[in-house]
Design a protein around this motif. Structure first.
Motif, PDB file in Angstrom:
ATOM      1  N   GLY A  37       0.781  -1.060   0.114  1.00  0.00           N
ATOM      2  CA  GLY A  37      -0.150  -0.106  -0.111  1.00  0.00           C
ATOM      3  C   GLY A  37       0.997   1.233   0.168  1.00  0.00           C
ATOM      4  N   LEU A  38       2.092   0.973   0.491  1.00  0.00           N
ATOM      5  CA  LEU A  38       2.917   2.157   0.470  1.00  0.00           C
ATOM      6  C   LEU A  38       3.812   2.379  -0.884  1.00  0.00           C
ATOM      7  N   GLY A  39       3.847   1.338  -1.703  1.00  0.00           N
ATOM      8  CA  GLY A  39       4.580   1.354  -2.727  1.00  0.00           C
ATOM      9  C   GLY A  39       5.910   1.023  -2.426  1.00  0.00           C
ATOM     10  N   MET A  40       6.306   0.267  -1.490  1.00  0.00           N
ATOM     11  CA  MET A  40       7.677   0.098  -1.053  1.00  0.00           C
ATOM     12  C   MET A  40       8.125  -1.403  -1.489  1.00  0.00           C
ATOM     13  N   ALA A  41       9.065  -1.677  -1.784  1.00  0.00           N
ATOM     14  CA  ALA A  41       9.898  -2.943  -2.120  1.00  0.00           C
ATOM     15  C   ALA A  41      10.423  -3.748  -0.789  1.00  0.00           C
ATOM     16  N   HIS A  42      10.744  -4.914  -0.992  1.00  0.00           N
ATOM     17  CA  HIS A  42      11.338  -5.279   0.294  1.00  0.00           C
ATOM     18  C   HIS A  42      12.731  -4.705   0.515  1.00  0.00           C
ATOM     19  N   GLY A  43      13.192  -4.365  -0.352  1.00  0.00           N
ATOM     20  CA  GLY A  43      14.597  -3.469  -0.128  1.00  0.00           C
ATOM     21  C   GLY A  43      14.442  -2.149   0.646  1.00  0.00           C
ATOM     22  N   HIS A  44      13.182  -1.395   0.269  1.00  0.00           N
ATOM     23  CA  HIS A  44      12.845  -0.382   0.791  1.00  0.00           C
ATOM     24  C   HIS A  44      12.747  -0.463   2.262  1.00  0.00           C
ATOM     25  N   VAL A  45      12.074  -1.708   3.088  1.00  0.00           N
ATOM     26  CA  VAL A  45      11.888  -2.040   4.008  1.00  0.00           C
ATOM     27  C   VAL A  45      13.250  -2.289   5.060  1.00  0.00           C
ATOM     28  N   ALA A  46      13.916  -2.896   4.303  1.00  0.00           N
ATOM     29  CA  ALA A  46      15.133  -3.293   4.933  1.00  0.00           C
ATOM     30  C   ALA A  46      15.864  -2.201   5.211  1.00  0.00           C
ATOM     31  N   TYR A  47      15.951  -1.330   3.948  1.00  0.00           N
ATOM     32  CA  TYR A  47      16.908  -0.049   4.367  1.00  0.00           C
ATOM     33  C   TYR A  47      16.259   0.636   5.532  1.00  0.00           C
TER      34      TYR A  47
END
Length: 242
Positions: A37-47
């Protein structure tokens, strides 16, 4: 990926050594939906976990969380909620223990202890042991701070079995009235409500046993009465309306 979890666990929670605590009941589907829903990829979350909270979690670990192959620790879940702009409660599938309800409210143990008037080390021991020993005033404060109704409060404070035993005794004895005072002390419910419900349990149980006795000649065994006692807590909460 198990190795990745080990790397993350090298960074202990800020509230003491809790690395051996069981992981909270994680809502993997909610985590995935919030991230998407936030348009985030898994890498964005990890970062975000690394940049904002100092947690060295890889994108593959985030994937594993969302697929239910790994469970985030308490510290990781709280940080993940921050990255996903949600309350920790949205990432917990079904809070039942005191620790899980505290996490759902986003409170550190020390903060909750301060707000309910309990020394932090004493609170932490009770949470770790799953056995609440606070005073009536502290119990009322606990329920208010965590937003717990009577049923959730009893379960969270480890009182389910003690309540069931009290209810069985009240139902089977000749004087259910003797159990009103202990029930009032245990439950944040009006005395009148408890009197009504204990009397109802007593009446219902003895009606079943009387019916069984009248069937004796045709093979009645008392199974209905025993089954009633086995689910005595369920009957109680249904009568209370909780």
């Amino acid at each position: 990926m198990l190795g990745e979890r080990t790397v993350a666990s090298r960074h202990p929670p800020p509230y003491g050594d809790r690395v051996h605590q069981p992981s909270p009941p994680f809502n993997a589907l909610a985590a995935r939906r919030l991230r998407e829903g936030l348009g985030m990829a898994h890498g964005h979350v990890a970062y975000g976990l690394r940049a904002q909270y100092g947690l060295f979690v890889t994108p593959d670990t985030v994937v594993a969380w969302e697929r239910g192959r790994l469970l985030p620790s308490e510290q990781e879940l709280t940080a993940l909620a921050g990255v996903l702009w949600c309350a920790p409660a949205e990432l917990i599938s079904a809070a039942s223990t005191l620790r899980e309800h505290r996490m759902a409210r986003g409170l550190a143990p020390e903060e909750l202890a301060r707000r309910i008037g309990v020394a932090a080390p004493a609170y932490q021991r009770m949470e770790d042991e799953g056995s609440w020993r606070g005073t009536e005033r502290q119990t009322a404060a606990l329920a208010e701070v965590l937003g717990l109704g009577p049923r959730a409060l009893i379960t969270a404070t480890g009182g389910d079995e003690a309540l069931a035993e009290l209810l069985r005794n009240a139902a089977t004895t000749h004087r259910w009235q003797a159990y009103v005072k202990p029930a009032v002390k245990m439950l944040p419910l009006p005395r009148q409500t408890l009197e009504r419900v204990l009397q109802q349990l007593h009446t219902d149980y003895h009606a079943r046993m009387a019916a069984t006795s009248s069937w004796g000649a045709s093979g009645g065994t008392g199974n209905e009465g025993r089954a009633y006692l086995d689910d005595i807590a369920g009957h109680f909460w249904a009568a209370v309306g909780a």
